[in-house]
Motif scaffolding. Structure first.
Motif, PDB file in Angstrom:
ATOM      1  N   VAL A  54      30.615  60.333-164.664  1.00  0.00           N
ATOM      2  CA  VAL A  54      31.214  61.258-163.391  1.00  0.00           C
ATOM      3  C   VAL A  54      29.907  61.052-161.724  1.00  0.00           C
ATOM      4  CG1 VAL A  54      30.678  63.669-164.464  1.00  0.00           C
ATOM      5  CG2 VAL A  54      32.727  62.809-162.579  1.00  0.00           C
ATOM      6  N   TYR A  55      31.002  60.837-160.834  1.00  0.00           N
ATOM      7  CA  TYR A  55      30.294  60.955-159.732  1.00  0.00           C
ATOM      8  C   TYR A  55      31.274  62.188-159.243  1.00  0.00           C
ATOM      9  CZ  TYR A  55      29.609  55.481-160.997  1.00  0.00           C
ATOM     10  OH  TYR A  55      29.359  54.364-161.437  1.00  0.00           O
ATOM     11  N   HIS A  56      29.710  63.036-158.435  1.00  0.00           N
ATOM     12  CA  HIS A  56      30.173  64.246-157.558  1.00  0.00           C
ATOM     13  C   HIS A  56      30.107  64.211-156.551  1.00  0.00           C
ATOM     14  CE1 HIS A  56      31.634  68.327-157.442  1.00  0.00           C
ATOM     15  NE2 HIS A  56      30.270  68.779-156.664  1.00  0.00           N
ATOM     16  N   GLY A  57      30.896  64.839-155.186  1.00  0.00           N
ATOM     17  CA  GLY A  57      30.658  64.147-153.700  1.00  0.00           C
ATOM     18  C   GLY A  57      30.923  65.580-153.253  1.00  0.00           C
ATOM     19  N   GLY A  58      29.961  65.733-152.407  1.00  0.00           N
ATOM     20  CA  GLY A  58      30.289  67.361-151.981  1.00  0.00           C
ATOM     21  C   GLY A  58      29.286  67.793-151.312  1.00  0.00           C
ATOM     22  N   LEU A  59      29.101  68.689-150.433  1.00  0.00           N
ATOM     23  CA  LEU A  59      27.981  68.778-149.305  1.00  0.00           C
ATOM     24  C   LEU A  59      27.236  70.465-150.114  1.00  0.00           C
ATOM     25  CD1 LEU A  59      29.641  68.498-146.129  1.00  0.00           C
ATOM     26  CD2 LEU A  59      28.701  66.371-147.500  1.00  0.00           C
ATOM     27  N   ILE A  60      26.351  70.383-149.804  1.00  0.00           N
ATOM     28  CA  ILE A  60      24.968  71.625-150.315  1.00  0.00           C
ATOM     29  C   ILE A  60      24.249  71.750-148.737  1.00  0.00           C
ATOM     30  CG2 ILE A  60      25.001  70.912-152.919  1.00  0.00           C
ATOM     31  CD1 ILE A  60      22.115  69.496-152.765  1.00  0.00           C
ATOM     32  N   GLY A  61      23.525  73.200-148.481  1.00  0.00           N
ATOM     33  CA  GLY A  61      22.646  73.424-147.663  1.00  0.00           C
ATOM     34  C   GLY A  61      21.870  73.352-148.427  1.00  0.00           C
ATOM     35  N   GLU A  62      20.426  73.579-147.513  1.00  0.00           N
ATOM     36  CA  GLU A  62      18.733  72.959-147.460  1.00  0.00           C
ATOM     37  C   GLU A  62      18.254  74.227-148.694  1.00  0.00           C
ATOM     38  OE1 GLU A  62      18.793  74.696-144.152  1.00  0.00           O
ATOM     39  OE2 GLU A  62      17.744  72.487-142.741  1.00  0.00           O
ATOM     40  N   ASP A  63      19.109  75.079-149.086  1.00  0.00           N
ATOM     41  CA  ASP A  63      18.852  75.589-150.761  1.00  0.00           C
ATOM     42  C   ASP A  63      19.886  75.383-151.938  1.00  0.00           C
ATOM     43  OD1 ASP A  63      21.601  76.081-150.190  1.00  0.00           O
ATOM     44  OD2 ASP A  63      21.002  78.380-150.230  1.00  0.00           O
ATOM     45  N   GLY A  64      20.049  73.647-151.522  1.00  0.00           N
ATOM     46  CA  GLY A  64      21.039  72.704-153.134  1.00  0.00           C
ATOM     47  C   GLY A  64      20.084  72.219-153.251  1.00  0.00           C
ATOM     48  N   GLN A  65      18.690  72.327-153.445  1.00  0.00           N
ATOM     49  CA  GLN A  65      17.825  71.329-154.839  1.00  0.00           C
ATOM     50  C   GLN A  65      18.360  71.227-156.126  1.00  0.00           C
ATOM     51  OE1 GLN A  65      16.769  68.483-153.435  1.00  0.00           O
ATOM     52  NE2 GLN A  65      16.234  68.147-156.197  1.00  0.00           N
ATOM     53  N   PRO A  66      18.433  72.464-156.687  1.00  0.00           N
ATOM     54  CA  PRO A  66      19.247  73.093-157.695  1.00  0.00           C
ATOM     55  C   PRO A  66      20.050  72.132-158.654  1.00  0.00           C
ATOM     56  CG  PRO A  66      18.126  74.773-157.081  1.00  0.00           C
ATOM     57  CD  PRO A  66      18.791  73.725-155.889  1.00  0.00           C
ATOM     58  N   PHE A  67      21.208  71.890-157.675  1.00  0.00           N
ATOM     59  CA  PHE A  67      22.570  70.936-157.721  1.00  0.00           C
ATOM     60  C   PHE A  67      21.693  69.821-158.192  1.00  0.00           C
ATOM     61  CE2 PHE A  67      24.436  74.601-155.935  1.00  0.00           C
ATOM     62  CZ  PHE A  67      25.513  75.504-157.186  1.00  0.00           C
ATOM     63  N   LEU A  68      20.705  68.879-156.678  1.00  0.00           N
ATOM     64  CA  LEU A  68      20.842  67.683-158.124  1.00  0.00           C
ATOM     65  C   LEU A  68      20.165  68.187-158.677  1.00  0.00           C
ATOM     66  CD1 LEU A  68      19.451  66.741-153.998  1.00  0.00           C
ATOM     67  CD2 LEU A  68      22.026  66.523-154.819  1.00  0.00           C
ATOM     68  N   ASP A  69      19.217  68.749-159.602  1.00  0.00           N
ATOM     69  CA  ASP A  69      18.401  68.351-160.893  1.00  0.00           C
ATOM     70  C   ASP A  69      18.909  68.666-161.592  1.00  0.00           C
ATOM     71  OD1 ASP A  69      16.234  69.010-158.802  1.00  0.00           O
ATOM     72  OD2 ASP A  69      15.421  70.334-158.697  1.00  0.00           O
ATOM     73  N   ALA A  70      19.831  69.257-161.707  1.00  0.00           N
ATOM     74  CA  ALA A  70      20.328  69.907-162.507  1.00  0.00           C
ATOM     75  C   ALA A  70      21.979  68.354-162.985  1.00  0.00           C
ATOM     76  CB  ALA A  70      21.958  71.147-162.101  1.00  0.00           C
ATOM     77  N   CYS A  71      22.699  67.605-162.112  1.00  0.00           N
ATOM     78  CA  CYS A  71      23.289  66.572-162.005  1.00  0.00           C
ATOM     79  C   CYS A  71      22.555  65.766-162.942  1.00  0.00           C
ATOM     80  CB  CYS A  71      23.392  66.483-160.627  1.00  0.00           C
ATOM     81  SG  CYS A  71      24.468  66.890-159.838  1.00  0.00           S
ATOM     82  N   MET A  83      22.880  66.329-148.367  1.00  0.00           N
ATOM     83  CA  MET A  83      22.571  67.604-147.969  1.00  0.00           C
ATOM     84  C   MET A  83      22.071  67.957-146.858  1.00  0.00           C
ATOM     85  SD  MET A  83      18.723  68.977-148.655  1.00  0.00           S
ATOM     86  CE  MET A  83      18.736  69.655-150.569  1.00  0.00           C
ATOM     87  N   ILE A  84      23.154  68.924-146.380  1.00  0.00           N
ATOM     88  CA  ILE A  84      23.205  69.328-144.403  1.00  0.00           C
ATOM     89  C   ILE A  84      22.753  70.717-144.281  1.00  0.00           C
ATOM     90  CG2 ILE A  84      25.848  67.914-144.637  1.00  0.00           C
ATOM     91  CD1 ILE A  84      26.971  70.729-143.993  1.00  0.00           C
ATOM     92  N   LYS A  85      22.545  70.951-142.330  1.00  0.00           N
ATOM     93  CA  LYS A  85      21.614  72.299-142.634  1.00  0.00           C
ATOM     94  C   LYS A  85      22.783  73.393-142.408  1.00  0.00           C
ATOM     95  CE  LYS A  85      19.403  71.187-138.799  1.00  0.00           C
ATOM     96  NZ  LYS A  85      18.718  69.948-138.390  1.00  0.00           N
ATOM     97  N   GLY A  86      21.786  74.551-142.926  1.00  0.00           N
ATOM     98  CA  GLY A  86      22.738  75.468-143.282  1.00  0.00           C
ATOM     99  C   GLY A  86      22.956  75.961-144.419  1.00  0.00           C
ATOM    100  N   LYS A  87      24.131  76.721-145.445  1.00  0.00           N
ATOM    101  CA  LYS A  87      23.484  77.489-146.730  1.00  0.00           C
ATOM    102  C   LYS A  87      24.877  76.647-147.840  1.00  0.00           C
ATOM    103  CE  LYS A  87      22.431  82.361-146.061  1.00  0.00           C
ATOM    104  NZ  LYS A  87      20.426  81.288-147.095  1.00  0.00           N
TER     105      LYS A  87
END
Ligand code: RIB
Length: 296
Positions: A54-71, A83-87
């Motif tokens: 599966v390909y996942h699309g969506g936006l995370i903020g600067e605190d979102g690295q754990p999602f990339l690790d889990a993927c 990853m964009i600016k903000g939360k």
């Protein structure tokens, strides 16, 4: 055929409480944890754990690295996650002693999708590919229109239901995965059988999966209907039970399994998820689900 899910990623702040706090009441929680969640990523993880690329699309903020690790850990393709600016989005979840929950959402990056981002993601997909969506990101009407125009098959979990969904052309959806409350909100009916009947009438060409909590799940397509009861377990946290069901159901369809077998596998996967805390981490791997089914 590729599978894309454009959906939310939330940092779930989970508070274990005696009872769901009432208006005006202050209650001390017994425990607190931060888990990875969000209906979007939960469903991608369920697909991946069920063996689907599966390909996942969506936006995370600067605190979102754990999602990339889990993927990376679970084999979800994260090339389209930006990853964009903000939360990053987050959720405040209370889980009571009966494993029931209530969820308060802060959209954060999930609500910052732009048309150009959507176009960029969809440009890697083509006619016949599957697009899975929930209602925790913005741009849903645009995403559905663009994907449908490309000939993609749109699967929608209309959760959480709100006014914004009324802007989506639901006739462009070919697979609905929803619970009785959402079904009631779409059809105006209350009895689950009436909801299913009305959904069938409104969307005669769609596959419809209606989950009924402790009363199981029903499936309708044309004149065909199937019913699957729940597997009874001692639940500790029902968060992501529906997402697990959705991911496993879609995975079964993609694998060409028969509907009754898909329903059984999805119900078993959900019944395992509710015996564990958290969202992403509670979703079982397919081997575990198949093993548990053999024991029946
Ligand atoms: O469906 C469960 C999910 O709903 C949680 O993980 C929470 O983030 C909310 O999106």
């Amino acid at each position: 055929m590729k599978v894309l899910n454009i959906g939310s990623m939330n940092l779930d702040h989970v508070y274990n409480v005696d009872h769901i706090v009432q208006p005006g009441e202050t209650e001390a929680s017994e425990d607190m944890n931060v888990f990875l969640g969000g209906k979007g990523i939960n469903q991608s993880m369920a697909l991946a754990k069920a063996g689907v690329q599966v390909y996942h699309g969506g936006l995370i903020g600067e605190d979102g690295q754990p999602f990339l690790d889990a993927c990376k850990e679970y084999g979800v393709n994260a090339d389209h996650i930006k990853m964009i600016k903000g939360k990053t989005g987050h959720a405040i979840i209370q889980v009571d002693k009966n494993a029931q929950n209530c969820i308060l959402l802060y959209g954060g990056a999930n609500q910052k999708l732009t048309e150009s981002y959507v176009d960029e993601v969809l440009s890697s997909f083509e006619s016949g590919d599957i697009l899975l969506l929930q209602n925790e990101v913005n741009q849903l009407p645009y995403i559905v229109d663009r994907a449908y125009a490309k000939g993609m098959q749109v699967a929608l979990n209309p959760s959480p239901f709100n006014e914004k969904l009324k802007e989506v052309d639901l006739k462009k959806v070919s697979i609905f995965l929803l619970n009785e409350v959402e079904g009631g909100q779409i059809t105006g009916m209350t009895d689950p059988d009436d909801v299913l009947e009305k959904m069938r009438e409104m969307f005669p060409h769609a596959k419809i999966v209606l989950t009924l909590g402790k009363d199981g799940a029903k499936y309708a397509e044309g004149d065909v209907t199937y019913y699957q009861p729940v597997f009874k377990v001692q639940a500790v946290d029902t968060t992501a039970a529906g997402d697990t069901f959705t991911g496993y159901f879609l995975a079964g369809l993609i694998d060409g399994m028969d509907i009754p077998d898909i329903l059984k596998m999805s119900a078993k996967a959900s019944s395992i998820a509710v015996t564990r805390n958290g969202a992403v981490q509670s979703i079982p791997l397919k081997e575990e689900v198949m093993e548990a089914l053999k024991e029946l």
